[in-house]
Scaffold this active site. Structure first.
Site: not given
Length: 128
Positions: A10-12
């Site tokens: 994930s980007h997070s």
């Protein structure tokens, strides 16, 4: 028996960790799950080296299923797979599935000892 492992990209970092926690609470601990979120400096993003590290962290000879949140995560996951030695490369797949629902059903399927192909197909069926 070794189960298929899961890598969440994930980007997070918080999102990846949250999904991993959900999997462990719903499925248990007999499936290894790596949460790879954020870039090298802790901002939003993804990085092939970190993704490769996640693959190595949960490596299973049964295979590794990767689930991603956005297109950049998929591209960087492909780069991470290409950096693996050929013997391992063939045992890693990216599932075309929603990251949350796909990851939960993939982990559930993997916990029962299913093959990488079945884990992938089950995850991808969620997105249809």
């Amino acid at each position: 028996m070794t189960n298929v492992s899961i890598v969440l990209v994930s980007h997070s970092a918080k999102l990846a960790e949250g999904i991993r926690e959900m999997i462990h609470q719903m499925v248990g601990d007999n499936v290894q799950v790596a949460a790879v979120g954020g870039n090298l400096v802790g901002d939003l993003g993804t990085d092939p080296k970190r993704i490769r590290g996640g693959i190595e962290e949960v490596w299973s000879d049964a295979g590794v299923a990767i689930l991603v949140d956005l297109g950049g995560a998929e591209m960087n996951s492909e780069m991470a797979i290409e950096a693996l030695e050929p013997r391992r490369r063939s045992k890693v797949v990216i599932c075309d599935a929603p990251i949350v629902e796909g990851a939960v059903v993939a982990a559930t399927e993997a916990s029962g000892g299913s093959s990488l192909a079945v884990v992938r197909a089950t995850a991808e069926a969620v997105g249809r």
